[in-house]
Design a protein around this motif. Structure first.
Motif, PDB file in Angstrom:
ATOM      1  N   LYS A  54      -4.815   1.892  -8.292  1.00 36.15           N
ATOM      2  CA  LYS A  54      -3.375   1.300  -7.906  1.00 36.15           C
ATOM      3  C   LYS A  54      -2.990   2.456  -7.773  1.00 36.15           C
ATOM      4  O   LYS A  54      -2.242   2.876  -7.404  1.00 36.15           O
ATOM      5  CB  LYS A  54      -3.662   0.257  -9.338  1.00 36.15           C
ATOM      6  CG  LYS A  54      -2.046   0.359  -9.673  1.00 36.15           C
ATOM      7  CD  LYS A  54      -1.777  -0.806 -10.166  1.00 36.15           C
ATOM      8  CE  LYS A  54      -0.318  -1.178 -10.524  1.00 36.15           C
ATOM      9  NZ  LYS A  54       0.441  -1.905 -11.961  1.00 36.15           N
TER      10      LYS A  54
ATOM     11  N   CYS B 133      -6.855  -1.062   2.454  1.00 35.82           N
ATOM     12  CA  CYS B 133      -5.768  -0.771   1.460  1.00 35.82           C
ATOM     13  C   CYS B 133      -4.870  -2.790   2.428  1.00 35.82           C
ATOM     14  O   CYS B 133      -4.953  -3.711   1.735  1.00 35.82           O
ATOM     15  CB  CYS B 133      -5.184   0.035   1.058  1.00 35.82           C
ATOM     16  SG  CYS B 133      -3.618  -0.944   0.293  1.00 35.82           S
ATOM     17  N   ASN B 134      -4.521  -1.507   3.155  1.00 35.43           N
ATOM     18  CA  ASN B 134      -4.218  -3.030   4.461  1.00 35.43           C
ATOM     19  C   ASN B 134      -4.820  -3.616   5.113  1.00 35.43           C
ATOM     20  O   ASN B 134      -4.248  -5.089   5.836  1.00 35.43           O
ATOM     21  CB  ASN B 134      -3.813  -1.778   5.750  1.00 35.43           C
ATOM     22  CG  ASN B 134      -2.239  -1.509   5.859  1.00 35.43           C
ATOM     23  OD1 ASN B 134      -1.687  -1.601   4.892  1.00 35.43           O
ATOM     24  ND2 ASN B 134      -3.162   0.333   5.334  1.00 35.43           N
TER      25      ASN B 134
ATOM     26  N   ASP C 285      -3.868   3.847   4.832  1.00 31.89           N
ATOM     27  CA  ASP C 285      -4.826   3.089   4.663  1.00 31.89           C
ATOM     28  C   ASP C 285      -5.701   2.103   5.089  1.00 31.89           C
ATOM     29  O   ASP C 285      -5.134   1.067   4.982  1.00 31.89           O
ATOM     30  CB  ASP C 285      -5.313   2.994   3.247  1.00 31.89           C
ATOM     31  CG  ASP C 285      -6.073   2.976   2.100  1.00 31.89           C
ATOM     32  OD1 ASP C 285      -7.222   2.321   3.053  1.00 31.89           O
ATOM     33  OD2 ASP C 285      -6.330   3.207   0.994  1.00 31.89           O
TER      34      ASP C 285
ATOM     35  N   LEU D 180      -9.051  -2.054  -5.501  1.00 30.71           N
ATOM     36  CA  LEU D 180      -8.505  -1.172  -5.044  1.00 30.71           C
ATOM     37  C   LEU D 180      -8.147  -0.406  -5.865  1.00 30.71           C
ATOM     38  O   LEU D 180      -6.965  -0.963  -7.559  1.00 30.71           O
ATOM     39  CB  LEU D 180      -7.014  -1.475  -4.156  1.00 30.71           C
ATOM     40  CG  LEU D 180      -7.638  -2.006  -3.311  1.00 30.71           C
ATOM     41  CD1 LEU D 180      -5.951  -1.874  -2.337  1.00 30.71           C
ATOM     42  CD2 LEU D 180      -7.917  -1.554  -2.177  1.00 30.71           C
TER      43      LEU D 180
ATOM     44  N   PRO E 157      -4.846  -7.086  -4.330  1.00 26.15           N
ATOM     45  CA  PRO E 157      -5.309  -5.656  -4.801  1.00 26.15           C
ATOM     46  C   PRO E 157      -6.801  -5.415  -5.683  1.00 26.15           C
ATOM     47  O   PRO E 157      -6.406  -3.698  -6.074  1.00 26.15           O
ATOM     48  CB  PRO E 157      -3.193  -5.470  -5.293  1.00 26.15           C
ATOM     49  CG  PRO E 157      -3.344  -6.557  -5.836  1.00 26.15           C
ATOM     50  CD  PRO E 157      -3.366  -7.846  -4.835  1.00 26.15           C
TER      51      PRO E 157
ATOM     52  N   CYS F   3       0.535  -1.285  -0.023  1.00 25.21           N
ATOM     53  CA  CYS F   3      -0.379  -0.072  -0.338  1.00 25.21           C
ATOM     54  C   CYS F   3       0.316   1.301  -0.440  1.00 25.21           C
ATOM     55  O   CYS F   3       2.247   0.984   0.533  1.00 25.21           O
ATOM     56  CB  CYS F   3      -0.777  -0.209   1.213  1.00 25.21           C
ATOM     57  SG  CYS F   3      -2.355  -1.363   1.725  1.00 25.21           S
ATOM     58  N   THR F   4       0.688   2.182  -0.614  1.00 23.74           N
ATOM     59  CA  THR F   4       1.380   3.393  -0.675  1.00 23.74           C
ATOM     60  C   THR F   4       0.942   4.234   0.305  1.00 23.74           C
ATOM     61  O   THR F   4       1.868   4.747   0.852  1.00 23.74           O
ATOM     62  CB  THR F   4       1.247   4.495  -1.641  1.00 23.74           C
ATOM     63  OG1 THR F   4      -0.809   4.057  -1.887  1.00 23.74           O
ATOM     64  CG2 THR F   4       1.277   3.228  -3.053  1.00 23.74           C
ATOM     65  N   ASP F   5      -0.028   4.213   1.070  1.00 23.88           N
ATOM     66  CA  ASP F   5      -0.171   4.982   2.688  1.00 23.88           C
ATOM     67  C   ASP F   5      -0.304   4.301   3.486  1.00 23.88           C
ATOM     68  O   ASP F   5      -1.522   3.577   3.471  1.00 23.88           O
ATOM     69  CB  ASP F   5      -1.989   5.640   2.524  1.00 23.88           C
ATOM     70  CG  ASP F   5      -1.994   6.805   3.669  1.00 23.88           C
ATOM     71  OD1 ASP F   5      -1.122   7.059   4.077  1.00 23.88           O
ATOM     72  OD2 ASP F   5      -2.758   8.084   3.469  1.00 23.88           O
TER      73      ASP F   5
ATOM     74  N   SER G 258      -3.906   4.724  -6.506  1.00 30.50           N
ATOM     75  CA  SER G 258      -3.404   5.767  -5.527  1.00 30.50           C
ATOM     76  C   SER G 258      -3.380   5.251  -4.616  1.00 30.50           C
ATOM     77  O   SER G 258      -2.517   5.424  -3.044  1.00 30.50           O
ATOM     78  CB  SER G 258      -4.669   6.728  -5.269  1.00 30.50           C
ATOM     79  OG  SER G 258      -5.514   6.198  -5.240  1.00 30.50           O
ATOM     80  N   ALA G 259      -3.922   3.966  -4.080  1.00 28.84           N
ATOM     81  CA  ALA G 259      -3.856   2.791  -3.384  1.00 28.84           C
ATOM     82  C   ALA G 259      -2.419   2.189  -2.805  1.00 28.84           C
ATOM     83  O   ALA G 259      -1.958   1.606  -1.612  1.00 28.84           O
ATOM     84  CB  ALA G 259      -5.210   2.472  -3.188  1.00 28.84           C
ATOM     85  N   TRP G 260      -2.285   1.868  -4.264  1.00 29.78           N
ATOM     86  CA  TRP G 260      -1.269   0.318  -4.189  1.00 29.78           C
ATOM     87  C   TRP G 260      -0.124   0.502  -5.210  1.00 29.78           C
ATOM     88  O   TRP G 260      -0.684   0.688  -6.318  1.00 29.78           O
ATOM     89  CB  TRP G 260      -1.633  -0.767  -3.830  1.00 29.78           C
ATOM     90  CG  TRP G 260      -2.403  -1.307  -4.718  1.00 29.78           C
ATOM     91  CD1 TRP G 260      -3.293  -0.642  -5.469  1.00 29.78           C
ATOM     92  CD2 TRP G 260      -1.919  -2.291  -6.342  1.00 29.78           C
ATOM     93  NE1 TRP G 260      -3.849  -2.009  -7.026  1.00 29.78           N
ATOM     94  CE2 TRP G 260      -3.492  -2.379  -6.942  1.00 29.78           C
ATOM     95  CE3 TRP G 260      -1.165  -2.853  -5.974  1.00 29.78           C
ATOM     96  CZ2 TRP G 260      -2.939  -2.539  -8.174  1.00 29.78           C
ATOM     97  CZ3 TRP G 260      -0.827  -3.901  -7.593  1.00 29.78           C
ATOM     98  CH2 TRP G 260      -2.200  -3.244  -8.808  1.00 29.78           C
TER      99      TRP G 260
END
Length: 514
Positions: free
Chosen positions: A91, A80-81, A77, A89, A86, A72-74, A93-95
């Motif tokens: 992609k 996402c976690n 989140d 989601l 994935p 996950c990028t955040d 912005s989330a992973w």
């Protein structure tokens, strides 16, 4: 002095066609060139090395088609976690993938969420190509092309398809080229095994056949090393590394390898066969005083079209029974043999290390076969190793952690050993005129088991019993069919169907008297 009697009598008298005092082609060739010399050893190593490239193309999808890790990028989140996949989601912005997208076909063409059918299409296409190639090319090595030319063409088609795979623009073209690669690869192992064993005496035949298994192990073992060195680079590079050397090897086979003198004799090409024997005898510096003009053999006149060998195997009751038995056993072994390496990604273990351990387990399997093949009863060995593989595969469903990888490796080791013994067993069950075709059909059964493996592996990501459980049940049950086959250890190879049938009848009569 060599016996000047013909190998196969052409007399129309009532005397049985195969007299005991007539030397067999097996004995004659061994007197010409010796049981095992440097020329035979170098030829065996040369043609057996085809297995090295065969292994690379068979298991290359373990790395090129692997689903990369993602994150996950955040980290804050929660959505996402909280998910294991994935899919669903956004992609952008989330992973993101842990590695560059070019490292796998899954990430490069964004097919991670396209479903298991699309994701597994390249691997399935390869095995379907193997099936199609085996059906189309099965008897060419016995009929028109011969062992050497068939090996050359198979390696060339497989390697050129691998080179063209580098330029694949999408999953569909990629899958089509994998099909072509599998189509060409279908007869490599068969031709290499038969060609390497038909030029040596029966004392060393089993051991020479195992050289190919060692080469296959080395090819399999080279993949995790290449993939590790290639990590972070494009998956296309891995295809180049494995395919270009195979193209060069194909040329080497064409110009250096010799055709099987046994096949040349059976096809009526006596002059070529004698020239081949002379070249081997000269290199071995053995039996040069042998009178090659005294070598006689009757051509198999029935084997005149592409599928006549399979037709004969079908029509002869004893041959059909033998072929059916070894094919059923082969199906069960193939499901585990091809399925286990594809399924290691489902285990909580490092991919490179788990593939390397699986490849390494082939080495002791080959060593065990090499040192024990002279002492092993073929039938009993196949039953024991398939049973052990089945039990260990089933155990993988019920254990966790380190024990799971241990059971997986023991199961794969047992399947590899059963695979090796089965191929040697098949060589000894059938005569020269149909040996390549019979071995091809057994390898088709092995590959047919492999066709189901990617589907079971994909299903096993959610339920382990659907992969390892099914693997264990199938190989255990199929292995029991070996009990219906005759024992061949220590026997003499026959060259024609009549000779083999004569041997079968004599064996049955002996058993009846006992």
């Amino acid at each position: 002095m060599a016996d000047s009697s013909p190998l196969l009598s052409q007399s129309n008298s009532e005397t049985p066609r195969l007299e005991k005092h007539f030397p067999s082609l097996d004995d004659t060739i061994e007197r010409c060139i010796g049981s095992f010399g440097w020329a035979q050893f170098l030829q065996a190593v040369l043609v057996s090395f085809a297995w090295f490239f065969d292994a690379q193309q068979t298991f290359i999808s373990v790395f090129t088609d692997a689903e990369p890790a993602w994150h996950c990028t955040d980290s804050a989140d929660e959505l996402c976690n909280s998910v294991a996949s994935p899919c669903g989601l956004p992609k952008s912005s989330a992973w993101v993938w842990d590695e560059p997208t070019r490292t796998s076909v899954i990430s490069e063409w964004d097919i991670a969420c396209a479903g298991p059918i699309v994701g597994g299409l390249p691997a399935s296409s390869f095995f379907m190509g193997c099936l199609a190639g085996g059906l189309v090319l099965a008897t060419l090595a016995d009929s028109s092309l011969g062992r050497k030319n068939m090996l050359f063409l198979s390696c060339l088609v497989m390697s050129l398809a691998g080179v063209l795979t580098v330029f694949s623009p999408n999953i569909w073209v990629y899958s089509a080229l994998r099909f072509v690669s599998g189509f060409g690869r279908a007869t490599i192992g068969t031709c290499a095994l038969v060609l390497s064993t038909e030029i040596v005496g029966r004392r060393w035949r089993s051991e020479v056949g195992i050289i190919g298994f060692f080469c296959f192990t080395l090819g399999f073992l080279s993949l995790p090393a290449m993939a590790y060195l290639n990590r972070g680079s494009s998956w296309r590079t891995l295809y180049l590394w494995t395919s270009l050397p195979a193209v060069c090897y194909s040329a080497l086979i064409h110009f250096v390898a010799r055709e099987s003198p046994r096949w040349l004799f059976v096809r009526g090409r006596k002059e070529e066969a004698i020239e081949t024997l002379k070249s081997i005898a000269s290199a071995n510096q053995s039996c040069l005083s042998f009178s090659f003009s005294e070598v006689l053999i009757e051509q198999e006149t029935w084997n005149v079209d592409l599928y006549s060998a399979i037709k004969m195997l079908w029509e002869k009751k004893w041959a059909f029974w033998r072929l059916s038995g070894v094919m059923v056993v082969g199906f069960g072994i193939g499901m585990v043999y091809y399925g286990m390496p594809l399924g290691v990604g489902n285990l909580a273990f490092n991919l490179y290390l788990s593939v390397a351990l699986n490849a390494l387990s082939e080495l002791p399997a080959s060593l065990a076969t090499f040192f024990l093949i002279g002492r092993l009863n073929r039938r009993s060995a196949v039953i024991v190793f398939t049973t052990v593989s089945g039990i260990c595969s089933l155990t993988c469903v019920f254990v966790d952690g380190g024990w799971q990888i241990v059971m997986e490796l023991v199961s794969f080791f047992s399947a590899c050993t059963a695979f090796n013994v089965l191929l040697i067993y098949t060589l000894e069950l059938f005569p020269t005129c149909v040996r390549n075709s019979a071995l091809s059909m057994v390898r088709q059964a092995l590959v047919f088991g492999g066709v189901f493996s990617p589907v079971l592996v994909a299903a096993g990501r959610k339920d382990g019993f659907l992969s390892y459980g099914v693997f264990g049940l199938v190989i255990g049950c199929c292995g029991l069919f070996a009990a219906s086959l005759p024992e061949t250890r220590g026997g003499t190879l026959c060259d024609t169907m009549d000779e083999q049938e004569h041997k079968v009848i004599n064996t049955c009569n002996a058993d009846y008297r006992v």
